[in-house]
Design a protein around this motif. Structure first.
Motif, PDB file in Angstrom:
ATOM      1  N   VAL A 225       1.600   4.909   6.823  1.00 36.35           N
ATOM      2  CA  VAL A 225       0.236   4.475   6.535  1.00 36.35           C
ATOM      3  C   VAL A 225      -0.250   3.632   7.710  1.00 36.35           C
ATOM      4  O   VAL A 225       0.545   2.982   8.392  1.00 36.35           O
ATOM      5  CB  VAL A 225       0.151   3.677   5.219  1.00 36.35           C
ATOM      6  CG1 VAL A 225       0.388   4.568   4.031  1.00 36.35           C
ATOM      7  CG2 VAL A 225       1.152   2.525   5.206  1.00 36.35           C
ATOM      8  N   LYS A 226      -1.543   3.658   7.948  1.00 35.44           N
ATOM      9  CA  LYS A 226      -2.100   2.937   9.088  1.00 35.44           C
ATOM     10  C   LYS A 226      -2.231   1.441   8.799  1.00 35.44           C
ATOM     11  O   LYS A 226      -2.555   1.043   7.674  1.00 35.44           O
ATOM     12  CB  LYS A 226      -3.480   3.497   9.449  1.00 35.44           C
ATOM     13  CG  LYS A 226      -3.447   4.823  10.176  1.00 35.44           C
ATOM     14  CD  LYS A 226      -4.855   5.266  10.562  1.00 35.44           C
ATOM     15  CE  LYS A 226      -4.821   6.561  11.358  1.00 35.44           C
ATOM     16  NZ  LYS A 226      -6.190   7.020  11.707  1.00 35.44           N
TER      17      LYS A 226
ATOM     18  N   ASP B  82      -7.575   4.615   2.239  1.00 36.40           N
ATOM     19  CA  ASP B  82      -8.261   5.849   2.612  1.00 36.40           C
ATOM     20  C   ASP B  82      -9.019   6.436   1.414  1.00 36.40           C
ATOM     21  O   ASP B  82      -8.955   5.922   0.293  1.00 36.40           O
ATOM     22  CB  ASP B  82      -7.282   6.869   3.191  1.00 36.40           C
ATOM     23  CG  ASP B  82      -6.143   7.219   2.230  1.00 36.40           C
ATOM     24  OD1 ASP B  82      -6.275   6.960   1.011  1.00 36.40           O
ATOM     25  OD2 ASP B  82      -5.120   7.754   2.701  1.00 36.40           O
ATOM     26  N   ASP B  83      -9.733   7.535   1.672  1.00 38.18           N
ATOM     27  CA  ASP B  83     -10.566   8.129   0.623  1.00 38.18           C
ATOM     28  C   ASP B  83      -9.746   8.671  -0.540  1.00 38.18           C
ATOM     29  O   ASP B  83     -10.209   8.658  -1.683  1.00 38.18           O
ATOM     30  CB  ASP B  83     -11.443   9.235   1.215  1.00 38.18           C
ATOM     31  CG  ASP B  83     -12.622   8.677   2.002  1.00 38.18           C
ATOM     32  OD1 ASP B  83     -12.998   7.512   1.757  1.00 38.18           O
ATOM     33  OD2 ASP B  83     -13.159   9.401   2.860  1.00 38.18           O
ATOM     34  N   ASP B  84      -8.542   9.166  -0.262  1.00 36.49           N
ATOM     35  CA  ASP B  84      -7.706   9.650  -1.356  1.00 36.49           C
ATOM     36  C   ASP B  84      -7.426   8.542  -2.364  1.00 36.49           C
ATOM     37  O   ASP B  84      -7.521   8.754  -3.583  1.00 36.49           O
ATOM     38  CB  ASP B  84      -6.381  10.202  -0.817  1.00 36.49           C
ATOM     39  CG  ASP B  84      -6.551  11.536  -0.106  1.00 36.49           C
ATOM     40  OD1 ASP B  84      -7.617  12.163  -0.273  1.00 36.49           O
ATOM     41  OD2 ASP B  84      -5.623  11.943   0.615  1.00 36.49           O
TER      42      ASP B  84
ATOM     43  N   LEU C 295       0.832  -1.202   0.000  1.00 38.95           N
ATOM     44  CA  LEU C 295       0.000   0.000   0.000  1.00 38.95           C
ATOM     45  C   LEU C 295       0.869   1.256   0.000  1.00 38.95           C
ATOM     46  O   LEU C 295       0.610   2.202  -0.748  1.00 38.95           O
ATOM     47  CB  LEU C 295      -0.929  -0.006   1.217  1.00 38.95           C
ATOM     48  CG  LEU C 295      -1.772   1.252   1.396  1.00 38.95           C
ATOM     49  CD1 LEU C 295      -2.758   1.415   0.251  1.00 38.95           C
ATOM     50  CD2 LEU C 295      -2.511   1.227   2.728  1.00 38.95           C
ATOM     51  N   HIS C 296       1.880   1.261   0.830  1.00 45.54           N
ATOM     52  CA  HIS C 296       2.754   2.429   0.904  1.00 45.54           C
ATOM     53  C   HIS C 296       3.437   2.674  -0.442  1.00 45.54           C
ATOM     54  O   HIS C 296       3.482   3.810  -0.941  1.00 45.54           O
ATOM     55  CB  HIS C 296       3.790   2.243   2.014  1.00 45.54           C
ATOM     56  CG  HIS C 296       4.635   3.451   2.257  1.00 45.54           C
ATOM     57  ND1 HIS C 296       5.895   3.608   1.718  1.00 45.54           N
ATOM     58  CD2 HIS C 296       4.396   4.586   2.977  1.00 45.54           C
ATOM     59  CE1 HIS C 296       6.389   4.765   2.098  1.00 45.54           C
ATOM     60  NE2 HIS C 296       5.501   5.382   2.863  1.00 45.54           N
ATOM     61  N   LYS C 297       3.959   1.623  -1.061  1.00 44.37           N
ATOM     62  CA  LYS C 297       4.598   1.761  -2.376  1.00 44.37           C
ATOM     63  C   LYS C 297       3.619   2.297  -3.416  1.00 44.37           C
ATOM     64  O   LYS C 297       3.970   3.155  -4.231  1.00 44.37           O
ATOM     65  CB  LYS C 297       5.157   0.410  -2.849  1.00 44.37           C
ATOM     66  CG  LYS C 297       6.393  -0.064  -2.121  1.00 44.37           C
ATOM     67  CD  LYS C 297       7.063  -1.222  -2.844  1.00 44.37           C
ATOM     68  CE  LYS C 297       6.197  -2.437  -2.953  1.00 44.37           C
ATOM     69  NZ  LYS C 297       6.914  -3.591  -3.562  1.00 44.37           N
ATOM     70  N   LEU C 298       2.391   1.790  -3.387  1.00 44.13           N
ATOM     71  CA  LEU C 298       1.392   2.218  -4.356  1.00 44.13           C
ATOM     72  C   LEU C 298       1.045   3.695  -4.162  1.00 44.13           C
ATOM     73  O   LEU C 298       0.966   4.463  -5.139  1.00 44.13           O
ATOM     74  CB  LEU C 298       0.138   1.352  -4.224  1.00 44.13           C
ATOM     75  CG  LEU C 298      -1.033   1.687  -5.144  1.00 44.13           C
ATOM     76  CD1 LEU C 298      -0.648   1.492  -6.610  1.00 44.13           C
ATOM     77  CD2 LEU C 298      -2.258   0.825  -4.799  1.00 44.13           C
ATOM     78  N   LYS C 299       0.862   4.112  -2.921  1.00 43.31           N
ATOM     79  CA  LYS C 299       0.496   5.504  -2.660  1.00 43.31           C
ATOM     80  C   LYS C 299       1.628   6.452  -3.028  1.00 43.31           C
ATOM     81  O   LYS C 299       1.388   7.549  -3.534  1.00 43.31           O
ATOM     82  CB  LYS C 299       0.092   5.680  -1.193  1.00 43.31           C
ATOM     83  CG  LYS C 299      -1.209   4.979  -0.831  1.00 43.31           C
ATOM     84  CD  LYS C 299      -1.667   5.302   0.583  1.00 43.31           C
ATOM     85  CE  LYS C 299      -2.146   6.735   0.676  1.00 43.31           C
ATOM     86  NZ  LYS C 299      -2.702   7.046   2.002  1.00 43.31           N
ATOM     87  N   VAL C 300       2.866   6.038  -2.787  1.00 39.00           N
ATOM     88  CA  VAL C 300       4.002   6.865  -3.183  1.00 39.00           C
ATOM     89  C   VAL C 300       4.049   6.985  -4.706  1.00 39.00           C
ATOM     90  O   VAL C 300       4.229   8.077  -5.256  1.00 39.00           O
ATOM     91  CB  VAL C 300       5.323   6.275  -2.637  1.00 39.00           C
ATOM     92  CG1 VAL C 300       6.529   6.982  -3.261  1.00 39.00           C
ATOM     93  CG2 VAL C 300       5.383   6.387  -1.119  1.00 39.00           C
ATOM     94  N   ALA C 301       3.864   5.861  -5.401  1.00 34.15           N
ATOM     95  CA  ALA C 301       3.917   5.870  -6.869  1.00 34.15           C
ATOM     96  C   ALA C 301       2.815   6.738  -7.467  1.00 34.15           C
ATOM     97  O   ALA C 301       2.997   7.353  -8.524  1.00 34.15           O
ATOM     98  CB  ALA C 301       3.812   4.440  -7.405  1.00 34.15           C
ATOM     99  N   LEU C 302       1.665   6.818  -6.792  1.00 35.58           N
ATOM    100  CA  LEU C 302       0.544   7.620  -7.283  1.00 35.58           C
ATOM    101  C   LEU C 302       0.612   9.067  -6.817  1.00 35.58           C
ATOM    102  O   LEU C 302      -0.275   9.871  -7.138  1.00 35.58           O
ATOM    103  CB  LEU C 302      -0.778   6.997  -6.819  1.00 35.58           C
ATOM    104  CG  LEU C 302      -1.120   5.623  -7.423  1.00 35.58           C
ATOM    105  CD1 LEU C 302      -2.346   5.032  -6.734  1.00 35.58           C
ATOM    106  CD2 LEU C 302      -1.358   5.733  -8.935  1.00 35.58           C
TER     107      LEU C 302
END
Length: 421
Positions: free
Chosen positions: A52-53, A65-67, A36-43
């Motif tokens: 991340v929680k 999350d909603d974002d 999840l962390h990798k995906l959110k950073v990439a996006l």
């Protein structure tokens, strides 16, 4: 269509405007916190050092999350359970760094102090005065149950009460929480609300058998002993499942009085009936041990609510599907397309009008972790085009997205979904 309308159309076997997407609405359709962390950073949704929680500390799943829901077009949202597998609430978050360096936030009662060998132990209700119930090995990615089975020296001493101790009737405080949170999710979002299930319905879920949230579990609590008991202690298990069903039915009624039609999907069972090559149990044994109780709960739901009933069962379950249909399940997850007899075309042809396939997005055992981005794209496109005709399909990975998935493959997974939805 709104997201909620889209999911409702799909699970009612109507053709939605586009295929619905789920990520993170259940504990079996989520994503490991590291991925999840990798995906959110990439996006571009978070920085390298932003935590991340951890939504599910047992499997170390991250909070979607909603974002992320907005960017990916996710059509679902969970109604979170009050307590996690360890028996404590996800609250009062504290920072921690995962073994692989991922910055995370974990609940206050999550133990972060390693053992001398580097393992991390977790304790029921966060109480370190009792024996640990879970272990995450050093450099591991999730927790394993610690077996605390007491020796069974006298079969006559086995008690139904011990085996169902963790399943209680929902109290007013819990129901008030669910009423308030379901109302908020229903009114403040347009997504389909998915609930993980009330106490008492999850008959024989092997993740729950060891009692990870219990300080002193009694009865049959060891994994091998439980599976042996399916053959050697049938009468006892029938009593256990009967008592659980009584509790489950009472809780379903109380829960419905609290939330009404503000949820659309409820997970009734997470029991795995399939292995990689065949079912764990025969259809005859399912009919004898599980089906009557599943039918009783599903009949109540269908007679009194508009909810759709979700069953999670891994592995090769093709031979059990006629009975799962008769038992009243509407939604099949995770649709393990890599298991024996789980050919996507055969599933759609024989059971496409009976079940909504919730999952089946890509082979998680080979293609997603080890294939190239192009191989991920090809497989996702094929599976989507196989499952989506005439509705009855909610796109998700087969089970949770695990750790150590190349970020290029994660992006290919979601980009190909968008191109074909």
């Amino acid at each position: 269509m709104t997201s909620r309308e889209r999911v409702l159309a799909a699970i009612n076997h109507q053709t939605p405007d586009k295929v619905p997407l789920d990520l993170g609405s259940t504990l079996i359709s989520g994503i490991h916190v590291s991925s999840l962390h990798k995906l959110k950073v990439a996006l571009g949704l978070t920085g390298e050092n932003d935590p991340v929680k951890v939504f599910d500390p047992f499997q170390m799943l991250g909070e979607v999350d909603d974002d992320l829901r907005d960017v990916l077009g996710i059509d679902t949202v969970p109604l979170p359970s009050i307590k996690n597998f360890f028996g404590f609430k996800n609250e009062n978050w504290k920072p921690w760094t995962f073994f692989d360096g991922t910055p995370v936030l974990v609940p206050e009662k999550f133990n972060t102090i390693p053992e001398p060998n580097g393992d991390i132990l977790q304790y029921p209700e966060g109480d370190r005065s009792v024996p640990a119930s879970m272990r995450m090995p050093k450099d591991g990615f999730y927790h394993d149950s610690i077996m605390r089975q007491k020796p069974i020296v006298d079969e006559s001493k086995l008690k139904v009460e011990d085996q169902v101790e963790e399943y209680s009737i929902m109290n007013g405080e819990d129901l008030a929480y669910y009423e308030k949170e379901a109302k908020r999710l229903y009114e403040e979002t347009d997504r389909a609300v998915v609930f993980g299930g009330v106490p008492g319905t999850n008959l024989g879920d092997i993740a729950l058998v060891p009692g990870p949230g219990m300080k002193n579990p009694q009865g049959i609590r060891e994994v091998e002993e439980w599976y042996v008991s399916l053959m050697t202690r049938k009468d006892f298990l029938k009593e256990v499942f009967s008592r659980m069903t009584e509790i489950g039915l009472k809780n379903l009624k109380l829960f419905y009085e609290a939330v009404g039609e503000r949820i659309q999907v409820i997970v009734l069972s997470g029991t795995d009936f399939g292995s990689q090559n065949s079912p764990f149990i025969s259809p005859a044994l399912y009919r004898e041990l599980f089906k009557p109780y599943h039918q009783a709960m599903n009949e109540w739901i269908h007679q009194n609510t508009q909810w759709k009933v979700f069953i999670h069962t891994c592995g090769s379950v093709f031979d059990l599907l006629p009975d799962l249909k008769e038992a009243g399940f509407d939604i099949l997850n995770p649709v393990q397309v890599s298991a024996a007899k789980m050919d996507p075309k055969e599933l759609k042809e024989h059971f496409g009008s009976d079940f909504t396939f919730w999952g089946g997005g890509v082979n998680p055992q080979s293609t997603l972790p080890f294939g190239s981005p192009e191989e991920v794209r090809q497989e996702v496109g094929y599976l989507m085009n196989t499952f989506k005709p005439n509705g009855g399909f909610v796109f998700a990975n087969v089970h949770n997205i695990q750790a150590k998935i190349p970020v290029e493959n994660l992006l290919a997974f979601f980009e190909t979904f968008q191109e074909n939805r």
